[in-house]
Enzyme design. Structure first.
Site, short mmCIF file in Angstrom:
data_model
loop_
_atom_site.label_atom_id
_atom_site.label_comp_id
_atom_site.label_asym_id
_atom_site.label_seq_id
_atom_site.Cartn_x
_atom_site.Cartn_y
_atom_site.Cartn_z
N GLY A 408 5.74 -1.07 1.60
CA GLY A 408 5.33 0.22 1.09
C GLY A 408 6.00 1.36 1.80
O GLY A 408 6.69 1.18 2.81
N GLY A 411 3.89 8.72 4.02
CA GLY A 411 4.38 9.91 4.70
C GLY A 411 5.00 9.62 6.04
O GLY A 411 5.66 10.47 6.62
N GLY A 413 7.36 6.91 7.18
CA GLY A 413 8.32 5.82 7.17
C GLY A 413 8.03 4.70 6.20
O GLY A 413 7.07 4.71 5.43
N ILE A 414 8.91 3.69 6.26
CA ILE A 414 8.82 2.50 5.42
C ILE A 414 8.19 1.37 6.23
O ILE A 414 8.40 1.26 7.43
CB ILE A 414 10.22 2.09 4.92
CG1 ILE A 414 10.82 3.23 4.08
CG2 ILE A 414 10.19 0.82 4.10
CD1 ILE A 414 12.25 2.98 3.65
N VAL A 415 7.44 0.52 5.53
CA VAL A 415 6.78 -0.61 6.18
C VAL A 415 7.34 -1.90 5.59
O VAL A 415 7.51 -2.02 4.38
CB VAL A 415 5.26 -0.54 5.97
CG1 VAL A 415 4.58 -1.66 6.75
CG2 VAL A 415 4.72 0.81 6.40
N ASP A 529 -8.90 9.42 11.38
CA ASP A 529 -8.50 9.32 9.97
C ASP A 529 -8.99 8.00 9.37
O ASP A 529 -8.25 7.30 8.68
CB ASP A 529 -6.98 9.42 9.86
CG ASP A 529 -6.53 9.55 8.40
OD1 ASP A 529 -7.14 10.33 7.66
OD2 ASP A 529 -5.58 8.86 8.02
#
Length: 709
Positions: A408, A411, A413-415, A529
């Site tokens: 995925g 906001g 980076g990419i995982v 959060d």
């Protein structure tokens, strides 16, 4: 005549000097005042022109001697001055809930008549001085909610008049002093919870016959059996031994009989009533722990045939093999660090072209560029994979050669889901390329996050830093996130709602993880959060809180906003598609998607508090009970879930209108559901002060009877 007038003026002037001269104790207190900041002006009438300090705010005198200094909750800030120790008649010191920091001055224990010392709720640190044993008249000692470390001084047992001892919520380590129960027989209150105390519980604790209320040893590392002598304590005393490493059969004598399970929970080795765990491994009279509970740890137990039983554990040879293996592993990792300077897997040509391909979700190796500019030694940067766990069994070469699938993008980076050649699966978050001047800050922050170890918190295993790459390596959690478990996944027709027993187990696990963060982690953290997409579910649907500390790291690296986005491992690949390319899921703005879980005061206060997390947890409970989304459609408008529940209560709607319809099959658990609903309503109180702590929430949930197995 003139001469007489001169002497009269001289005498009058000297008399004014004598009247206006502050005595030694007043001077000592002024020295204390000058060493701190007083933002509220609480000490405004401490005036050097007074003869003595007896009229000053917070000061009490007897026969013009200072006997009490009581200035609580005034935001006083600074080091605790040693000048207080010069007050020879001092009896009481109460400076609770201020902002004092630094260590305890040894001079403070030079006041031999001191009867009470209350310094709770500050930021004091260091060890408790052994000179505390000089206070033979001490009756109340409260050093709770500070940062004290080291062991409890053995000299404390010399304070034989001590009635109240509260050292909770610190970082104290080591065993309890020898003679603790014999020396402090006057104790009426004892709270040592939320520390890192270890060793066995002394057998002489049963001598504390004056105790009243609660003896709280919870949230420590006490080990070994529960001494049967604790049963000698008054029956009105509640004994809390939860969240330790105690083991063996719970003694069934005296005050230990008929105790509830919450007094013993989270001790994996404990068994017997009132826990629902049998002691099949213990034979009465042979190896039952209660029969050897008074023996020292190194005393060999006698078996039924009279021979000495062998202590269970690793042999010396096994320990040596493990140590040698670890050393060799570390050396091997060190040799492989040089690989960090080279491109270790093939990417598509060009950095931009490679990024485009990744965002299309193609099945590519996880690769990154060697920094062409060379190491920036002046910034302290290191091109290496830094392990935060001694059990990390992979190196950078293995990580970068592994198969990786895009899970995925949010906001921050990419995982990737990364599968090593040995089958180990990890989740890797790729942060931004900035922050090259803030390596030390990043290193400190990530090291602190890496120390968090709890079964209900996702573990950060390692990280990598260079100019163009910042990677965070986590455990991969296979069963997605709680949001999908409650509401299903977009695009998937099949959906199996969670049973009540599973939901309750998840609720308890989240509460335990938050309680650990708030009160037992090294810095008593705040998540800030919390929401269902940040709660992952393990193989057995056990909850694990994620995204902890991610916002701070993203700020350092320039990888995103201050508010953490959805969880780095929340974009799970369906089982049947694990070896196929995966389409990226882009999450909505965290400020929008997470606003329903934010406490009302979050809109006004910048710095998050633990009460924020309590509110967020309450909303999650409501979501799990009702099956509703965080925003509920009412007519033509939407209201948040908390307001909807409150509206249902005001309109006196039946419980069936509030509960998730899928829970109808668990109608025999309706009483538990109502209890959880009450807990959730307490958590979402508008006033932060009215919300319970997560520890109390966790304890309340564990009184419910549904099995968590």
């Amino acid at each position: 005549m003139v001469s007489g007038l001169f002497w009269l003026v001289f005498l009058l002037c000297n008399s004014f000097i004598l009247v206006g001269s502050l005595n030694d104790e007043g001077s000592a207190l002024l020295s204390f005042r000058h060493s701190i900041q007083d933002p509220e002006g609480s000490l405004s009438n401490w005036n050097s022109s007074d003869e003595n300090p007896c009229s000053w705010i917070g000061i009490t005198c007897q026969e013009e001697k200072v006997v009490s200094v009581s200035i609580p909750k005034k935001n006083l800030f600074g080091l605790l001055s040693s000048a207080l120790g010069s007050l020879s008649a001092l009896r009481h010191v109460n400076l609770r809930n201020n902002k004092f920091f630094g260590s305890l001055p040894i001079e403070l224990f030079h006041a031999p008549g001191l009867q009470s010392l209350v310094l709770c709720g500050n930021s004091l640190s260091g060890s408790i001085p052994p000179q505390i044993g000089n206070l033979s008249y001490l009756q109340a000692l409260d050093l709770s909610q500070n940062w004290f470390n080291g062991s409890i001084p053995t000299t404390l047992v010399q304070c034989k008049r001590l009635k109240s001892l509260d050292l909770s919520h610190n970082n104290l380590t080591g065993p309890l002093p020898i003679g603790f129960g014999i020396g402090l027989v006057a104790l009426e209150k004892l709270d040592l919870s939320f520390n890192k105390l270890n060793g066995s519980i002394p057998w002489d604790m049963g001598n504390l016959s004056s105790l009243q209320g609660t003896i709280d040893l919870s949230y420590n590392f006490f080990s070994g059996p529960i001494p049967a002598s604790l049963g000698h304590l008054p029956e009105k005393v509640y004994i809390d031994l939860s969240h330790n490493n105690l083991s063996g059969l719970i003694p069934q004598n005296g005050g230990l009989v008929n105790r509830g399970p919450t007094a013993f929970i989270e001790n994996p080795g404990l068994c017997g009533p009132p826990l629902k765990k049998s002691c099949s491994s213990y034979t009465p009279g042979v190896n039952a722990p209660s029969s050897i509970s008074n023996l020292p740890d190194n005393f060999p137990a006698q078996t039924s045939d009279g021979k000495k039983g062998k202590r269970r554990g690793l042999s010396k040879i096994a320990v040596i093999v493990i140590v040698v293996s670890n050393v060799c592993g570390i050396c091997l990792v060190g040799l492989l660090l040089s690989c960090c300077y080279w491109r270790l897997c093939a990417c598509r040509k060009g950095k931009d072209e490679g990024s485009d391909n990744v965002e299309k979700g193609s099945n590519e190796c996880l690769c990154f560029r060697k920094d062409e500019s060379g190491p920036l030694s002046e910034n302290g940067e290191q091109y290496e994979l830094v392990a935060l766990d001694t059990q990390v069994a992979f190196d950078l070469d293995e990580l970068l050669k592994a198969s990786a699938f895009v899970l995925g993008k949010s906001g921050i980076g990419i995982v990737y889901k990364v599968v090593l050649e040995n089958g180990l699966t990890l989740a890797v978050r790729r942060l931004g390329e900035g922050g090259s001047q803030r390596y030390k800050e990043f290193q400190t922050e990530v090291a602190a996050i890496g120390k968090i170890r709890h079964p209900n918190i996702v573990t950060l295993r390692a990280y990598y830093w260079c100019v163009e790459e910042k990677l965070l390596i986590y455990d991969y959690i296979p069963n997605g996130n709680l949001s999908a478990a409650i509401h299903g996944k977009a695009g998937l027709v099949s959906f199996m709602p969670l049973s009540w027993s599973v939901r309750l187990r998840i609720m308890k696990g989240i509460a335990k993880g938050l309680a650990y963060l708030h009160e037992f982690s090294p810095k008593k953290y705040v998540h800030g959060d919390l929401k269902p997409s940040n709660i992952l579910l393990g193989p057995n649907m056990e909850p694990q809180i994620s995204d902890f500390g991610l916002g701070r790291l993203a700020n350092i690296t320039g990888g995103g906003s201050a508010t953490p986005p959805s969880n780095p491992m929340a974009f799970e690949i369906p089982q049947q598609q694990q070896n196929a390319p995966t389409e990226i899921i882009t999450t909505s703005s965290p400020l929008i998607s997470g606003s329903c879980y934010q406490a009302p005061e979050a809109l006004k206060i910048v710095k998050p508090s633990q009460k924020w997390d309590v509110y967020s947890y309450g909303v999650i409970l409501l979501e799990m009970i009702s099956g509703k989304s965080p925003m509920v459609q009412v007519g033509t408008s939407e209201i948040d879930l908390v307001k909807w529940i409150q509206l249902c209560i005001e309109e006196k709607k039946p419980l069936s209108d509030v509960l998730d319809p899928f829970l109808a099959r668990d109608s025999d658990k309706e009483e538990e559901m109502v209890a959880v609903l009450k807990i959730s309503l307490a958590c979402v109180q508008t006033s932060p002060e009215k919300r319970p702590s997560m520890r109390h929430v966790s304890d309340a949930l564990y009184t419910l009877t549904t099995s968590t197995n």
